[in-house]
Design a protein around this motif. Sequence first.
Motif, short mmCIF file in Angstrom:
data_model
loop_
_atom_site.label_atom_id
_atom_site.label_comp_id
_atom_site.label_asym_id
_atom_site.label_seq_id
_atom_site.Cartn_x
_atom_site.Cartn_y
_atom_site.Cartn_z
N VAL A 1 0.86 -1.18 0.00
CA VAL A 1 0.00 0.00 0.00
C VAL A 1 0.90 1.23 0.00
N PRO A 2 0.61 2.23 -0.83
CA PRO A 2 1.43 3.45 -0.78
C PRO A 2 1.45 4.02 0.64
N LEU A 3 2.60 4.50 1.05
CA LEU A 3 2.73 4.98 2.43
C LEU A 3 1.73 6.09 2.72
N ALA A 4 1.46 6.94 1.73
CA ALA A 4 0.50 8.04 1.94
C ALA A 4 -0.88 7.49 2.31
N GLU A 5 -1.25 6.37 1.72
CA GLU A 5 -2.57 5.78 2.04
C GLU A 5 -2.58 5.24 3.46
N THR A 6 -1.48 4.61 3.86
CA THR A 6 -1.40 4.10 5.24
C THR A 6 -1.49 5.26 6.22
N ASP B 1 11.40 4.93 2.48
CA ASP B 1 10.19 5.73 2.43
C ASP B 1 9.61 5.73 3.84
N PHE B 2 9.60 6.89 4.50
CA PHE B 2 9.13 6.88 5.87
C PHE B 2 8.50 8.22 6.27
N LYS C 1 8.19 1.97 5.17
CA LYS C 1 7.72 1.05 4.12
C LYS C 1 8.96 0.46 3.47
N CYS C 2 9.12 -0.84 3.65
CA CYS C 2 10.31 -1.51 3.12
C CYS C 2 10.33 -1.40 1.59
#
Lengths: 170, 220
Positions: free
Chosen positions: A109-114, A137-138, A153-154
């Motif tokens: 899932v894109p980090l922005a969505e999480t 990406d954090f 996000k790995c």
Amino acid sequence: MSKLDTYPYRPPKRYTKKSLHGRVRGMMIPYDDYRRAVLFYSQVFGWDMMRVPQGVFIEDSDERPHLMCATGPSQVSWEASVPGHVWAQLVARERVPKVQTFTEVSMDVPLAETVKTMTDRGWKVVSRTEIDGDWADFVVVEDPDGNRQLLWKCPSSRTWEEPEAGYDKD
Amino acid sequence: MLKLYTCYKCCFPFKADDRNLPPRCPACNCGPEWFLGEPYNPEEKRRIHVDPPEPEEGERDVFDISYHVAKRFPAGTRNGRLRRFVFEYTDAPRARRDYAELLDWDIVDCEGTDAAHPEMFCATGPGNPNWEPSVPSFIYGFLKDASTDPTGMAPFFMIEVDNIEETAARAERFGGRVLRGRYEANGQQYAVLADSEGNAFYIWETPATVTWDEPESQGG
């Protein structure tokens, strides 16, 4: 509530998805005085330390380095090699003002969505860090009680051979 | 082209497109000239094998922070391991709901806890029946009512130690402080310290019930 529904009587649920979403994978501890903090954790708890590889995470400086700390038996990647403990990172306070977890979130899932699922519930975004050419990406978030977590996000580089990538397969 | 890579220096595995390699090995910080690539296969099985490097022998200067294999930690002790996180809450139902739904944690009340201010134990990934993780490099932790913290310092993590008093004395020698001396909760022994930088945390004395056969008790 029945006693059998409490800790330690009910076993934890099974995690059958090929995902590390939600796992608390490390702890980030701020320092004001670099040498004092290194002496404290190495001499009181026996932690081993190295500088975090450059270009894959938070930027630092030679004077105020960002340290990876092995707190127990570890792999060559400095991930823990046996269950039940995690690494810590010592980080200059101007970059991490208060202690925070390093929590992995979904790779799918894109980090922005999480992050949006959290801000929709009143959590706030503390910082977003982008480093040129960075591989990671954090985002740092804070819950309504002030608990902070760096959500990581790995990258798709995970091969799933890594011991820490295990999950309940049956 | 997607490939499987193995770092020749530290044996760390990763996959990447050969046009978008990481600038440094994520584990040991060496440059891409050390990366050994092989064609990608869907099973993600590598044929290239690199022997893992060994830890150095002898004492290392703690201020030499260059890459090295982490030291060997002794068997028969869990002293110094960072074992739990502790998040304080002011609204138990909200905290329970948020962490269960947003991060997929399995959250249960601890036995005998006050129902109005429960202490909750949280699994954040796969575990064994004794509520310890079953795979390496992540931890479980607690959600705890902020009003039950007499230090007011929101201790945020927990380190396991062999002995509370010996650890507290050593911490004070290196600039730490004791915020709360030894106390018992749920049959376990704890204290609260501040490190040399003022960050508060719990120490937890290894219980006498440990058999040393548990996966989480293994040495290096």
